[in-house]
Scaffold this active site. Structure first.
Site, PDB file in Angstrom:
ATOM      1  N   LYS A 152      44.851  26.154  44.456  1.00  0.00           N
ATOM      2  CA  LYS A 152      44.046  26.794  45.698  1.00  0.00           C
ATOM      3  C   LYS A 152      43.828  28.122  45.466  1.00  0.00           C
ATOM      4  CE  LYS A 152      45.189  27.225  50.713  1.00  0.00           C
ATOM      5  NZ  LYS A 152      45.121  28.555  50.935  1.00  0.00           N
ATOM      6  N   LYS A 187      43.666  16.235  47.610  1.00  0.00           N
ATOM      7  CA  LYS A 187      42.653  15.663  48.483  1.00  0.00           C
ATOM      8  C   LYS A 187      42.654  14.233  48.136  1.00  0.00           C
ATOM      9  CE  LYS A 187      40.006  19.913  48.191  1.00  0.00           C
ATOM     10  NZ  LYS A 187      38.982  20.530  47.704  1.00  0.00           N
ATOM     11  N   CYS A 195      58.242  69.393  45.947  1.00  0.00           N
ATOM     12  CA  CYS A 195      57.605  68.934  44.660  1.00  0.00           C
ATOM     13  C   CYS A 195      58.571  68.569  43.340  1.00  0.00           C
ATOM     14  CB  CYS A 195      56.225  69.846  44.370  1.00  0.00           C
ATOM     15  SG  CYS A 195      55.569  69.293  42.807  1.00  0.00           S
ATOM     16  N   ASP A 197      42.775  31.959  45.663  1.00  0.00           N
ATOM     17  CA  ASP A 197      43.055  32.814  46.692  1.00  0.00           C
ATOM     18  C   ASP A 197      42.215  34.117  46.908  1.00  0.00           C
ATOM     19  OD1 ASP A 197      44.472  33.821  48.811  1.00  0.00           O
ATOM     20  OD2 ASP A 197      46.035  34.549  47.649  1.00  0.00           O
ATOM     21  N   TYR A 217      34.660  24.222  45.197  1.00  0.00           N
ATOM     22  CA  TYR A 217      35.597  22.970  45.337  1.00  0.00           C
ATOM     23  C   TYR A 217      35.252  22.009  46.135  1.00  0.00           C
ATOM     24  CZ  TYR A 217      37.046  26.099  49.297  1.00  0.00           C
ATOM     25  OH  TYR A 217      36.827  26.610  50.518  1.00  0.00           O
ATOM     26  N   LYS A 265      52.031  25.177  49.368  1.00  0.00           N
ATOM     27  CA  LYS A 265      51.867  26.708  49.139  1.00  0.00           C
ATOM     28  C   LYS A 265      53.285  26.801  48.276  1.00  0.00           C
ATOM     29  CE  LYS A 265      49.149  28.616  51.635  1.00  0.00           C
ATOM     30  NZ  LYS A 265      49.272  29.629  52.804  1.00  0.00           N
ATOM     31  N   ARG A 317      33.257  32.089  56.055  1.00  0.00           N
ATOM     32  CA  ARG A 317      33.801  30.989  56.939  1.00  0.00           C
ATOM     33  C   ARG A 317      33.777  31.457  58.413  1.00  0.00           C
ATOM     34  NH1 ARG A 317      39.686  28.411  56.095  1.00  0.00           N
ATOM     35  NH2 ARG A 317      40.603  29.160  58.153  1.00  0.00           N
ATOM     36  N   GLU A 342      35.310  29.488  46.841  1.00  0.00           N
ATOM     37  CA  GLU A 342      36.312  30.871  47.136  1.00  0.00           C
ATOM     38  C   GLU A 342      35.750  31.854  46.377  1.00  0.00           C
ATOM     39  OE1 GLU A 342      38.438  29.686  49.224  1.00  0.00           O
ATOM     40  OE2 GLU A 342      39.906  31.550  49.357  1.00  0.00           O
ATOM     41  N   GLU A 361      44.067  20.289  43.028  1.00  0.00           N
ATOM     42  CA  GLU A 361      43.322  21.250  42.644  1.00  0.00           C
ATOM     43  C   GLU A 361      44.125  22.623  43.111  1.00  0.00           C
ATOM     44  OE1 GLU A 361      39.626  21.717  44.694  1.00  0.00           O
ATOM     45  OE2 GLU A 361      39.506  19.552  44.705  1.00  0.00           O
ATOM     46  N   CYS A 419      51.724  68.061  47.395  1.00  0.00           N
ATOM     47  CA  CYS A 419      52.104  69.394  46.938  1.00  0.00           C
ATOM     48  C   CYS A 419      50.789  70.282  47.093  1.00  0.00           C
ATOM     49  CB  CYS A 419      52.495  69.193  45.523  1.00  0.00           C
ATOM     50  SG  CYS A 419      52.866  70.799  44.677  1.00  0.00           S
ATOM     51  N   PHE A 433      20.395  40.858  26.269  1.00  0.00           N
ATOM     52  CA  PHE A 433      20.194  40.426  27.461  1.00  0.00           C
ATOM     53  C   PHE A 433      19.340  41.528  28.515  1.00  0.00           C
ATOM     54  CE2 PHE A 433      21.273  39.846  31.997  1.00  0.00           C
ATOM     55  CZ  PHE A 433      21.051  38.534  32.333  1.00  0.00           C
ATOM     56  N   ASP A 434      19.832  42.838  28.396  1.00  0.00           N
ATOM     57  CA  ASP A 434      19.402  43.876  29.085  1.00  0.00           C
ATOM     58  C   ASP A 434      17.802  44.066  28.962  1.00  0.00           C
ATOM     59  OD1 ASP A 434      21.418  44.474  30.520  1.00  0.00           O
ATOM     60  OD2 ASP A 434      22.218  46.378  29.595  1.00  0.00           O
ATOM     61  N   CYS A 451      57.240  71.313  40.758  1.00  0.00           N
ATOM     62  CA  CYS A 451      56.991  72.649  40.688  1.00  0.00           C
ATOM     63  C   CYS A 451      58.039  73.447  41.906  1.00  0.00           C
ATOM     64  CB  CYS A 451      55.596  73.247  40.916  1.00  0.00           C
ATOM     65  SG  CYS A 451      55.064  72.850  42.565  1.00  0.00           S
ATOM     66  N   ASP A 460      24.941  41.851  25.248  1.00  0.00           N
ATOM     67  CA  ASP A 460      24.513  42.433  26.278  1.00  0.00           C
ATOM     68  C   ASP A 460      23.354  43.232  26.303  1.00  0.00           C
ATOM     69  OD1 ASP A 460      26.949  41.398  27.315  1.00  0.00           O
ATOM     70  OD2 ASP A 460      27.867  43.208  27.646  1.00  0.00           O
ATOM     71  N   SER A 488      40.504  24.440  58.398  1.00  0.00           N
ATOM     72  CA  SER A 488      41.386  25.052  57.675  1.00  0.00           C
ATOM     73  C   SER A 488      42.156  23.936  57.049  1.00  0.00           C
ATOM     74  CB  SER A 488      42.661  25.607  58.755  1.00  0.00           C
ATOM     75  OG  SER A 488      42.266  26.674  59.505  1.00  0.00           O
ATOM     76  N   LEU A 489      43.361  24.193  56.364  1.00  0.00           N
ATOM     77  CA  LEU A 489      43.960  23.056  55.535  1.00  0.00           C
ATOM     78  C   LEU A 489      45.500  23.138  56.258  1.00  0.00           C
ATOM     79  CD1 LEU A 489      43.180  23.611  51.761  1.00  0.00           C
ATOM     80  CD2 LEU A 489      42.611  21.701  53.191  1.00  0.00           C
ATOM     81  N   CYS A 493      50.845  73.701  39.669  1.00  0.00           N
ATOM     82  CA  CYS A 493      51.846  72.663  39.946  1.00  0.00           C
ATOM     83  C   CYS A 493      51.188  71.748  38.444  1.00  0.00           C
ATOM     84  CB  CYS A 493      51.601  71.891  41.029  1.00  0.00           C
ATOM     85  SG  CYS A 493      52.598  70.337  40.878  1.00  0.00           S
TER      86      CYS A 493
HETATM   87  P1  AMP Z   1      44.041  28.202  55.012  1.00  0.00           P
HETATM   88  O1  AMP Z   1      43.164  29.558  54.977  1.00  0.00           O
HETATM   89  O2  AMP Z   1      45.357  28.416  54.569  1.00  0.00           O
HETATM   90  O3  AMP Z   1      43.750  27.389  56.048  1.00  0.00           O
HETATM   91  O4  AMP Z   1      43.504  27.226  53.848  1.00  0.00           O
HETATM   92  C1  AMP Z   1      42.205  26.757  53.680  1.00  0.00           C
HETATM   93  C2  AMP Z   1      41.334  27.599  52.914  1.00  0.00           C
HETATM   94  O5  AMP Z   1      41.817  27.454  51.508  1.00  0.00           O
HETATM   95  C3  AMP Z   1      39.970  27.260  52.831  1.00  0.00           C
HETATM   96  O6  AMP Z   1      39.057  27.683  53.745  1.00  0.00           O
HETATM   97  C4  AMP Z   1      39.493  27.859  51.249  1.00  0.00           C
HETATM   98  O7  AMP Z   1      39.002  28.865  51.563  1.00  0.00           O
HETATM   99  C5  AMP Z   1      40.718  27.667  50.601  1.00  0.00           C
HETATM  100  N1  AMP Z   1      40.707  27.231  49.269  1.00  0.00           N
HETATM  101  C6  AMP Z   1      41.207  27.574  48.303  1.00  0.00           C
HETATM  102  N2  AMP Z   1      40.985  26.706  47.091  1.00  0.00           N
HETATM  103  C7  AMP Z   1      40.883  25.509  47.593  1.00  0.00           C
HETATM  104  C8  AMP Z   1      40.513  24.289  47.052  1.00  0.00           C
HETATM  105  N3  AMP Z   1      40.733  23.805  45.779  1.00  0.00           N
HETATM  106  N4  AMP Z   1      40.498  23.339  47.876  1.00  0.00           N
HETATM  107  C9  AMP Z   1      39.954  23.369  49.579  1.00  0.00           C
HETATM  108  N5  AMP Z   1      40.136  24.820  49.937  1.00  0.00           N
HETATM  109  C10 AMP Z   1      40.739  25.785  49.083  1.00  0.00           C
HETATM  110 ZN    ZN Z   2      54.171  70.671  42.732  1.00  0.00          ZN
END
Ligand code: AMP
Ligand code: ZN
Length: 664
Positions: free
Chosen positions: A112, A285, A403, A114, A222, A309, A133, A170, A110, A421, A34-35, A406, A31, A80-81, A427
């Site tokens: 998903k 997919k 509390c 979050d 993805y 899911k 999105r 994501e 793949e 408290c 790099f800095d 105390c 690091d 969406s999916l 306390c």
């Molecule tokens: P949903 O929001 O439940 O309709 O799911 C769709 C969202 O899943 C997409 O907008 C992506 O942001 C998310 N996502 C996460 N991982 C993946 C992946 N491997 N492929 C496609 N979508 C993904």
């Molecule tokens: Zn207290």
């Protein structure tokens, strides 16, 4: 080597090391080195603004402030999916797919990820734009914030990428970074964030990109979307994305049947807890891009993909007892003490109950059989009660009135979820917690004094508050457990040295509720002396930029206490910095307050950095780009022509270095 070549070389080196560290996780330099390189580049760029590049690695530290995020229409809609929750639903999906396409079908599985989805646009190998999105048709332009995410390439590797294309991924906050961020928030007396996903998506909409840069965000890609992809299958396109420098996880796998897909699903249902980030399912997919095209889209989602899911991890156990914890600010947190139960790979004994409202809403009672869930949170939470199992004689939960430490009657302010408290100075966990906060690294950073020693000192009646630290003598502390001559000396020296800590940090160290580091800086700058702050009214305080009612009220309450005022006066008498350094003060005014400046070009009498500091010291704001809100453009030699054109178009006042210095 010319300066331009040197700049170019440093940019390439830094991009490469960023890639090794953040994408491949295989750093080759430390690091520190790099800095050094980054600082060198920053310096050269500062001195040679004609070589400005919006995609320079120096842009990663942020600094651009976005007040309103521009709306951008997606070139390709972000769908969406559709979801599935069982083997049968996946098999039904396969049948539908096979009806619509000819020949063999292969699938890519793949995880998903979050977090928050993002669409990145690249032109000629450079990151052009990053858009959320939104509603799928249009989203917000969050480019400045996204650029700070180190794993997102600002410039691509290789040469076979399309001239323009979009890539989707994501934005996530891995567990480790999330836990670290929360630990810091708790230390600052702030509420911890609930889960990584919301924190990641909230981060994208922060106004200050420097704040985003401090968050350990990551981006997993993805999907490439373009009309001219140099690949015929999704799986190959993922490999292309990796070649171009994107972070595409290695978990995706090619499968030949739904049976194989299910094996993948079952494997990750168990092993997802070993991943460094959160996942809530698998995305399947169709691999062949031609088949994808044939399948097309429904009104909401692609027919060629489906999400599976995972069930949320839940455990059922008995709630034995509700206890209450007192934090350093006096905030009370109810805790569920559980019959130990196995959940997501760990044994859970305690769960958070958040606050009184939560207990009431879920009607949680001691002796209940409860459902415990573990999401991205550090502590698991109770999500419900199995009412069928409740003994009808179980009494309703009566929230603590006093509390537990105390015995003082608890209070709850209008509109606040938490009980407190109010026995601020009597306390024990508050007294100890506050002193521990005072000495902590980000506050007074007292060397030689640790959190445990503070507890010992308080329990031995040697100190009652942080001002007492300054009266400690070596003889007093020597009798303490495990205190040697040398360590006693270090402790006394550390305390003495803390008298050099600047006012803004002292103000943070005082531990006023809701006064974190940033607020402390603002207050220090505005009031300059503790006495002025002590006498400030709520109206005075809220008039300051970014100070809200909650903070104002808390500051007024703090100094309404005679005891706190006395402690502050004592600190002052011991020589702790309770005003801004006189030298610093002499150069500070409000002359430029309310004005926003953009600096461009090279200057004769002062450097760009000095200029920036002068503006800020005198109450003005510095921004990186010209907009309708810019009041002045300070123009030096060799100013960028686009900035000049924009300033002229918007009618921004353009002033020279001389004219600026006259303003002061
Ligand atoms: P949903 O929001 O439940 O309709 O799911 C769709 C969202 O899943 C997409 O907008 C992506 O942001 C998310 N996502 C996460 N991982 C993946 C992946 N491997 N492929 C496609 N979508 C993904
Ligand atoms: Zn207290």
């Amino acid at each position: 080597m010319t300066t331009e070549e040197k700049i170019k070389q440093l940019r390439e080196e830094l991009n490469h090391h960023n890639y090794l560290y953040y994408v491949l996780d295989k750093p080759e330099i430390n690091d520190y080195d790099f800095d050094i390189k980054l600082k060198e580049l920053q310096k050269l760029e500062g001195e040679n603004p004609e070589f400005d590049d919006p995609n320079s690695p120096t842009q990663r530290v942020g600094g651009e402030v976005t007040k309103i995020f521009e709306t951008v229409v997606h070139k390709y809609r972000m769908y969406s999916l559709s979801n599935s929750y069982s083997k049968e639903e996946l098999e039904d999906w396969e049948k539908r797919v096979k009806k619509l396409v000819d020949g063999n079908v292969q699938y890519v599985c793949e995880l998903k990820y979050d977090g928050a989805s993002i669409n990145l646009t690249y032109e000629n190998g450079e990151l052009k734009r990053a858009v959320t999105r939104g509603d799928g048709f249009q989203g917000d332009n969050v480019t400045n914030n996204v650029k700070t995410i180190r794993s997102i390439p600002l410039r691509l590797k290789g040469n076979d990428f399309p001239k323009t294309f979009d890539i989707r991924g994501e934005i996530i906050l891995p567990y480790e970074g999330f836990a670290k961020m929360n630990a810091e928030r708790v230390e600052n007396g702030e509420e911890p964030y609930a889960n990584p996903r919301n924190t990641a998506s909230g981060s994208l909409k922060l106004q200050d990109s420097a704040e985003v840069a401090r968050r350990p965000l990551d981006c997993l890609l993805y999907n490439i979307v373009t009309d001219n992809l140099p690949a015929k299958s999704h799986f190959k396109s993922l490999q292309k994305a990796r070649d171009w420098g994107f972070k595409v996880p290695e978990e995706p796998e090619l499968k030949n049947s739904i049976k194989e897909v299910l094996e993948y699903v079952n494997y990750w249902d168990i092993h997802r807890h070993d991943l460094p980030y959160e996942t809530d399912g698998v995305v399947v997919k169709v691999n062949d891009l031609h088949q994808q095209e044939e399948l097309g889209y429904t009104a909401k989602s692609p027919r060629w993909a489906i999400a599976y899911k995972f069930k949320a991890e839940q455990a059922i156990t008995e709630l034995k007892k509700i206890t209450y914890q007192v934090g350093r600010t006096g905030a009370i947190t109810p805790v569920a003490n559980l019959k130990p139960v196995q959940l997501a790979g760990t044994v859970v004994k305690r769960a958070s109950l958040h606050n009184a409202d939560q207990i009431e809403k879920l009607d949680i009672r001691e002796g209940d059989t409860v459902f415990v869930e573990k999401g991205g949170e550090i502590i698991p939470k109770i999500v419900g009660v199995d009412f069928k199992k409740r003994d009808p004689k179980t009494p309703e939960t009566e929230y603590a009135k006093e509390c537990p430490e105390c015995g003082t009657e608890l209070v709850r302010n209008e509109g606040e979820a938490q009980h407190y408290c109010p026995n601020y100075n009597g306390c024990p966990p508050q007294i100890i917690g506050r002193i521990q906060h005072y000495i902590s690294r980000k506050a007074m950073d007292i060397e030689g004094l640790g959190a445990e020693t503070v507890t010992l000192l308080v329990n031995a009646d040697l100190i009652e508050n942080y001002a007492d630290l300054y009266t400690l003598k070596k003889e007093d502390i020597l009798p303490l457990e495990r205190m040697a001559d040398k360590s006693a000396e270090n402790l006394i020296n550390g305390i003495k040295k803390s008298k050099e800590i600047p006012f803004e940090r002292v103000l943070f160290a005082l531990g006023i509720r809701y006064v974190g580091e940033t607020v402390a800086k603002k207050l220090a700058k505005h009031y300059k002396k503790i006495d002025a702050l002590m006498d400030a009214t709520e109206e005075d305080l809220v008039a300051i930029d970014e100070i809200g009612e909650r903070i104002a009220q808390s500051v007024v309450d703090f100094f309404a206490s005679e005891e706190n005022r006395e402690i502050a006066q004592r600190l002052k008498s011991y020589g702790v910095q309770l005003e801004i350094d006189a030298e610093k003060l002499a150069n500070q005014t409000d002359k430029l307050s309310g004005n926003t400046f953009v600096i461009s070009g090279v200057f004769e009498r002062v450097s760009r950095n000095e200029l920036k500091k002068m503006i800020e010291d005198n109450g003005g704001k510095v921004s990186g780009s010209i907009s309708g809100k810019t009041d002045y453009l300070v123009a030096g030699e060799n100013m960028g022509p686009s900035k000049l054109a924009k300033a002229e178009k918007l009618g921004t006042k353009i002033i020279s270095e001389e004219e600026f210095l006259k303003l002061l």
